[in-house]
Design an enzyme around this catalytic site. Structure first.
Site, PDB file in Angstrom:
ATOM      1  N   ASP A   1       0.843  -1.197   0.000  1.00 16.11           N
ATOM      2  CA  ASP A   1       0.000   0.000   0.000  1.00 16.11           C
ATOM      3  C   ASP A   1       0.878   1.248   0.000  1.00 16.11           C
ATOM      4  OD1 ASP A   1       0.959   0.305   2.609  1.00 16.11           O
ATOM      5  OD2 ASP A   1      -0.931  -0.289   3.547  1.00 16.11           O
ATOM      6  N   MET A   2       0.280   2.376   0.156  1.00 19.47           N
ATOM      7  CA  MET A   2       0.996   3.646   0.126  1.00 19.47           C
ATOM      8  C   MET A   2       2.051   3.750   1.228  1.00 19.47           C
ATOM      9  SD  MET A   2      -0.919   7.227  -0.218  1.00 19.47           S
ATOM     10  CE  MET A   2      -0.102   8.752   0.095  1.00 19.47           C
TER      11      MET A   2
END
Length: 132
Positions: free
Chosen positions: A16-17
């Protein structure tokens, strides 16, 4: 099927980010390991569908996320059949980095007729292959 282990490498697309493995991807890792654990026992799901009109569907997943995994980690996903019913089975799974448990789940699976979508008995020869 006692303690089948499937290695998985974390790719950039799995994160994810924040650089951690995205929570839903653990479910994908576990799905792959379940498929490979069946294949290791000589059970091909496509053959179950074609020859027995039977598919496996997930009925329930209880999952605990304990520690994060990151890009390029080499993980091991374990699969254990803990309960085998006439038309269902329960598997416990863990995702580990070395000996650290990152995630663990209990997965309840139903055997279902392709046409009627109703529970269907797991073939006896397959029950013997699973031999828990």
């Amino acid at each position: 099927m006692n303690n089948f282990v499937w290695p998985i490498r974390v790719y950039y697309e799995d994160t994810d980010m924040g650089g951690r493995v995205y929570y839903a991807n653990y479910l994908k890792f576990m799905e792959r390991a379940r498929t490979e654990s069946l294949r290791d026992k000589g059970i091909e799901q496509i053959e179950l569908k074609q020859q027995h009109n039977l598919i496996f569907v997930i009925r329930q997943v209880t999952i605990d996320y304990l520690k994060p995994a990151f890009f390029n980690d080499l993980l091991n996903v374990t699969v254990n059949v803990t309960k085998l019913g006439k038309a269902s089975m329960t598997m416990t799974q863990q995702v580990l980095r070395e000996s650290d448990i990152l995630c663990q789940a209990v997965v309840k699976i139903a055997a279902v007729d392709v046409v009627s979508q109703r529970p269907k008995a797991i073939p006896l020869d397959m029950v013997k292959m699973l031999n828990i």
